[in-house]
Design a protein around this motif. Structure first.
Motif, mmCIF file in Angstrom:
data_model
loop_
_atom_site.group_PDB
_atom_site.id
_atom_site.type_symbol
_atom_site.label_atom_id
_atom_site.label_comp_id
_atom_site.label_asym_id
_atom_site.label_seq_id
_atom_site.Cartn_x
_atom_site.Cartn_y
_atom_site.Cartn_z
ATOM 1 N N PRO A 9 0.824 -1.218 0.000
ATOM 2 C CA PRO A 9 0.000 0.000 0.000
ATOM 3 C C PRO A 9 0.854 1.261 0.000
ATOM 4 O O PRO A 9 1.788 1.402 0.782
ATOM 5 N N GLY A 75 -2.845 -3.910 -5.810
ATOM 6 C CA GLY A 75 -3.625 -2.820 -5.248
ATOM 7 C C GLY A 75 -4.805 -2.483 -6.127
ATOM 8 O O GLY A 75 -5.058 -3.133 -7.149
ATOM 9 N N ARG A 80 -5.798 6.791 -5.622
ATOM 10 C CA ARG A 80 -6.981 7.334 -4.961
ATOM 11 C C ARG A 80 -7.747 8.282 -5.881
ATOM 12 O O ARG A 80 -7.203 9.280 -6.358
ATOM 13 N N ASN A 114 -10.953 7.459 0.190
ATOM 14 C CA ASN A 114 -9.976 6.603 0.872
ATOM 15 C C ASN A 114 -10.549 5.256 1.281
ATOM 16 O O ASN A 114 -9.872 4.472 1.949
ATOM 17 N N VAL A 117 -9.512 0.191 -1.806
ATOM 18 C CA VAL A 117 -8.384 -0.669 -1.451
ATOM 19 C C VAL A 117 -8.222 -1.727 -2.532
ATOM 20 O O VAL A 117 -8.970 -1.767 -3.506
ATOM 21 N N ASP A 121 -7.431 -7.141 -0.355
ATOM 22 C CA ASP A 121 -7.155 -6.563 0.957
ATOM 23 C C ASP A 121 -8.271 -6.931 1.931
ATOM 24 O O ASP A 121 -9.415 -7.174 1.543
ATOM 25 N N GLU A 188 -13.597 2.640 6.551
ATOM 26 C CA GLU A 188 -12.325 2.228 5.948
ATOM 27 C C GLU A 188 -12.437 0.839 5.329
ATOM 28 O O GLU A 188 -13.144 -0.026 5.837
ATOM 29 N N THR A 189 -11.767 0.653 4.207
ATOM 30 C CA THR A 189 -11.705 -0.595 3.426
ATOM 31 C C THR A 189 -13.014 -0.939 2.731
ATOM 32 O O THR A 189 -13.151 -2.046 2.202
#
Length: 292
Positions: A9, A75, A80, A114, A117, A121, A188-189
């Motif tokens: 990452p 990735g 982003r 953000n 991912v 992941d 997140e994620t």
């Protein structure tokens, strides 16, 4: 072409798959520090990659950076994005399973950039969550600035390519806590993307793609983009009336039936679950579910 980014990452290297499915290093033709971002798509470098690939000028990716190795994590296929725009309730069967009315215009919400991912992941269940859900979706990446588009042809000309997207959602945060959907979408994620970006020239009809998703090996979603209420061209055209879409932006176009929210017993994700998803011609993802 199939564009991908390989590495830990924040240290991903841009690459492209050759006809044998082997990743080829792009640093020589693009230079150091170039990534698959808005500048890349806006500058026309994508054509430079295509020419070099056809000419056989690209060396293989270093052995220690090949997918499947420690350094070879895949990735998200784009850096982003400037923004992630999502379309809700865009499959008739999904609207029906959740008891919602068929929308007369696209339902639009935003997702934090953000959240994006890699395709393998870990997906983290947010603290306090008991209703984390899956959603296989066709992701659309914008390749040129789109504003006030007039036709579907203009809209499709602004698409750089397509990718598998998992629009992970927390349904309590989204639907039971008041306000906008965004807070149930932006943990997140919550947006695994990839494994690669398939350029638009290789997807002549984005409305004829099968989408499938499994949880712990059990089939949950099995649909087709043919059943979208609003197709890709209309989504891009419509969005351009309300916001400027820029190169590198991501659009999640909705999910077919089969999410936990619409199933008997609502079997939401728990730590240790394994989610696998795929779209015809765009590759396959696999995530293990963890806890934030």
């Amino acid at each position: 072409m199939k564009l991908l980014r390989v590495g830990p990452p924040g240290e991903e290297r841009p690459a492209v798959l050759d006809d044998a499915g082997r990743p080829r290093d792009l640093r020589g033709v693009l230079g150091q520090g170039v990534d698959f971002d808005g500048d890349f798509f806006a500058s026309g470098r994508i054509e430079r990659v295509a020419i070099a690939l056809r000419a056989g000028e690209l060396p293989p990716l270093d052995e220690d950076a090949a997918p499947g190795t420690t350094e070879g994590r895949v990735g998200a296929p784009i850096a982003r994005p400037g923004k992630v725009v999502c379309v809700g309730l865009n499959y008739r069967d999904h609207a029906e399973e959740t008891g919602a009315s068929i929308p007369g215009e696209p339902i639009i919400f935003m997702k934090a950039p953000n959240t994006v991912v890699g395709p393998e992941d870990e997906v983290l269940i947010p603290r306090g969550s008991v209703k984390t859900d899956w959603e296989v979706e066709l992701g659309v990446v914008i390749g040129r600035t789109a504003r006030y588009l007039g036709t579907h042809e203009e809209a499709l000309a602004c698409v750089a390519g397509y990718a598998v997207s998992n629009d992970v959602s927390e349904r309590e945060f989204q639907l039971e806590r008041g306000g906008q959907w965004d807070k149930g979408k932006s943990c997140e994620t919550f947006n695994p993307l990839g494994p690669w970006l398939v350029t638009a020239d290789e997807v002549p009809d984005p409305q004829s793609l099968g989408l499938r998703l499994w949880v712990n090996g059990e089939a949950r979603q099995d649909g087709s983009t043919a059943n979208m209420i609003f197709g890709v061209a209309e989504i891009v055209r419509y969005l351009s009336q309300f916001m400027v879409l820029e190169p590198g932006d991501l659009i999640n176009t909705g999910t077919p039936a089969g999410v936990a929210l619409g199933m008997p017993g609502q079997p939401y994700l728990v730590k240790g679950d394994v989610v696998e998803l795929e779209i015809d011609g765009l590759g396959r993802q696999r995530q293990t579910v963890g806890q934030a």
